[in-house]
Design a protein around this motif. Structure first.
Motif, mmCIF file in Angstrom:
data_model
loop_
_atom_site.group_PDB
_atom_site.id
_atom_site.type_symbol
_atom_site.label_atom_id
_atom_site.label_comp_id
_atom_site.label_asym_id
_atom_site.label_seq_id
_atom_site.Cartn_x
_atom_site.Cartn_y
_atom_site.Cartn_z
ATOM 1 N N UNK A 12 44.143 -5.535 -111.981
ATOM 2 C CA UNK A 12 43.513 -6.657 -111.287
ATOM 3 C C UNK A 12 44.456 -7.835 -111.065
ATOM 4 N N UNK A 13 45.481 -7.952 -111.887
ATOM 5 C CA UNK A 13 46.407 -9.072 -111.759
ATOM 6 C C UNK A 13 47.596 -8.760 -110.843
ATOM 7 N N UNK A 14 47.686 -7.540 -110.372
ATOM 8 C CA UNK A 14 48.804 -7.142 -109.501
ATOM 9 C C UNK A 14 48.350 -7.157 -108.040
ATOM 10 N N UNK A 15 47.981 -8.336 -107.588
ATOM 11 C CA UNK A 15 47.404 -8.496 -106.253
ATOM 12 C C UNK A 15 48.433 -8.222 -105.159
ATOM 13 N N UNK A 16 49.672 -8.632 -105.386
ATOM 14 C CA UNK A 16 50.743 -8.371 -104.417
ATOM 15 C C UNK A 16 50.832 -6.870 -104.133
ATOM 16 N N UNK A 17 50.871 -6.085 -105.181
ATOM 17 C CA UNK A 17 50.975 -4.630 -105.028
ATOM 18 C C UNK A 17 49.735 -4.052 -104.357
ATOM 19 N N UNK A 18 48.570 -4.547 -104.740
ATOM 20 C CA UNK A 18 47.327 -4.051 -104.145
ATOM 21 C C UNK A 18 47.317 -4.264 -102.637
ATOM 22 N N UNK A 19 47.739 -5.447 -102.205
ATOM 23 C CA UNK A 19 47.769 -5.751 -100.767
ATOM 24 C C UNK A 19 48.693 -4.795 -100.017
ATOM 25 N N UNK A 20 49.889 -4.580 -100.545
ATOM 26 C CA UNK A 20 50.869 -3.741 -99.846
ATOM 27 C C UNK A 20 50.460 -2.271 -99.841
ATOM 28 N N UNK A 21 49.978 -1.789 -100.974
ATOM 29 C CA UNK A 21 49.568 -0.383 -101.046
ATOM 30 C C UNK A 21 48.381 -0.120 -100.121
ATOM 31 N N UNK A 22 47.416 -1.023 -100.140
ATOM 32 C CA UNK A 22 46.248 -0.836 -99.273
ATOM 33 C C UNK A 22 46.621 -0.920 -97.797
ATOM 34 N N UNK A 23 47.549 -1.815 -97.466
ATOM 35 C CA UNK A 23 48.000 -1.889 -96.071
ATOM 36 C C UNK A 23 48.650 -0.566 -95.658
ATOM 37 N N UNK A 24 49.476 -0.027 -96.532
ATOM 38 C CA UNK A 24 50.171 1.226 -96.220
ATOM 39 C C UNK A 24 49.209 2.390 -96.031
ATOM 40 N N UNK A 25 48.033 2.288 -96.625
ATOM 41 C CA UNK A 25 47.055 3.375 -96.504
ATOM 42 C C UNK A 25 45.970 3.061 -95.471
ATOM 43 N N UNK A 26 46.215 2.041 -94.640
ATOM 44 C CA UNK A 26 45.346 1.810 -93.487
ATOM 45 C C UNK A 26 44.313 0.710 -93.609
ATOM 46 N N UNK A 27 44.340 -0.056 -94.686
ATOM 47 C CA UNK A 27 43.356 -1.133 -94.848
ATOM 48 C C UNK A 27 43.746 -2.378 -94.060
ATOM 49 N N UNK A 28 42.788 -3.281 -93.922
ATOM 50 C CA UNK A 28 42.965 -4.618 -93.333
ATOM 51 C C UNK A 28 43.300 -4.585 -91.843
ATOM 52 N N UNK A 29 42.907 -3.536 -91.149
ATOM 53 C CA UNK A 29 43.170 -3.480 -89.707
ATOM 54 C C UNK A 29 42.114 -4.249 -88.908
ATOM 55 N N UNK A 30 41.002 -4.583 -89.566
ATOM 56 C CA UNK A 30 39.993 -5.421 -88.909
ATOM 57 C C UNK A 30 40.406 -6.877 -89.071
ATOM 58 N N UNK A 31 40.575 -7.556 -87.948
ATOM 59 C CA UNK A 31 41.039 -8.946 -88.004
ATOM 60 C C UNK A 31 40.156 -9.795 -87.096
ATOM 61 N N UNK A 32 39.075 -10.316 -87.671
ATOM 62 C CA UNK A 32 38.170 -11.168 -86.907
ATOM 63 C C UNK A 32 38.356 -12.640 -87.241
ATOM 64 N N UNK A 33 38.695 -12.929 -88.493
ATOM 65 C CA UNK A 33 38.750 -14.313 -88.959
ATOM 66 C C UNK A 33 40.158 -14.900 -88.855
ATOM 67 N N UNK A 34 40.206 -16.188 -88.605
ATOM 68 C CA UNK A 34 41.487 -16.878 -88.451
ATOM 69 C C UNK A 34 42.117 -17.180 -89.805
ATOM 70 N N UNK A 35 43.409 -16.918 -89.899
ATOM 71 C CA UNK A 35 44.176 -17.286 -91.090
ATOM 72 C C UNK A 35 44.579 -18.749 -90.949
ATOM 73 N N UNK A 36 44.049 -19.589 -91.828
ATOM 74 C CA UNK A 36 44.346 -21.016 -91.785
ATOM 75 C C UNK A 36 45.525 -21.329 -92.708
ATOM 76 N N UNK A 37 45.992 -22.578 -92.637
ATOM 77 C CA UNK A 37 47.119 -22.983 -93.481
ATOM 78 C C UNK A 37 46.769 -22.885 -94.963
#
Length: 201
Positions: A90-115
């Motif tokens: 649970x504390x390895x969020x950096x790794x979770x983000x990258x691994x999930x991206x590599x396996x096809x997650x986060x392709x839905x992008x509806x919301x704006x990334x703010x500062x």
């Protein structure tokens, strides 16, 4: 955006707390706007299990993942890069983000990334560190989309699911130590605001 480590956990470290289970149930049937709002309110390391749960859901919006990615201080991971763990905790969020991206997650992008999700200084610092590395020298790959998180529309929260306005939701978020006003919505908050203004005046 570094998390504050000193806040006590709201429950045992193994398994979800009652607050977290209740939040998961609410988020599962809520729009991604509430997900992004919720992760912005997560301030402490004790919220990492909830953040990780959100990241592992198939409906997780790209903006939510980007917020989590930058809160993990990604530039730090490029100073002494190490292979990603096969099963991040649970504390390895950096790794979770990258691994999930590599396996096809986060392709839905509806919301704006703010500062507040991806501060420009953090993006610039990470970009510089990526460029400074010889091609292929990193044991992981930072997605270009994470370096240029553009697009999307600002989140919109109806009052019925706004943790600062909906009484039941406010109570749950307050119990979970998420960032909401200290006083409950309604008359109590109005009185508290009045007394604060009166004391300052």
């Amino acid at each position: 955006m570094n998390l504050v480590p000193s806040k006590p956990h709201v429950g045992p470290s193994s398994g979800a707390t009652s607050f977290e289970r209740a939040l998961r149930k609410i988020l599962k049937s809520a729009p991604q706007d509430l997900w992004l709002d919720t992760i912005r309110r997560a301030r402490f390391a004790s919220h990492n299990p909830l953040v990780t749960w959100m990241l592992n859901q198939p409906e997780c919006d790209f903006a939510v993942a980007v917020h989590a990615f930058y809160r993990s201080n990604p530039a730090q991971h490029l100073e002494s890069p190490a292979p990603l763990p096969a099963h991040p905790n649970d504390d390895q969020i950096f790794a979770t983000c990258l691994i999930n991206w590599d396996t096809g997650s986060y392709r839905k992008h509806r919301l704006k990334v703010e500062d507040c999700d991806a501060p420009i200084r953090q993006i610039s610092r990470l970009h510089q560190k990526v460029i400074a590395r010889p091609r292929g020298s990193l044991p992981f790959q930072v997605p270009l989309r994470f370096l240029e998180p553009k697009g999307g529309t600002p989140l919109v929260l109806p009052e019925s699911i706004n943790p600062e306005i909906a009484p039941d939701l406010w109570a749950l978020y307050a119990e979970a130590a998420l960032d909401v006003p200290q006083t409950a919505p309604g008359l109590a908050r109005k009185m508290a605001n009045f007394m604060r203004k009166f004391s300052l005046g």
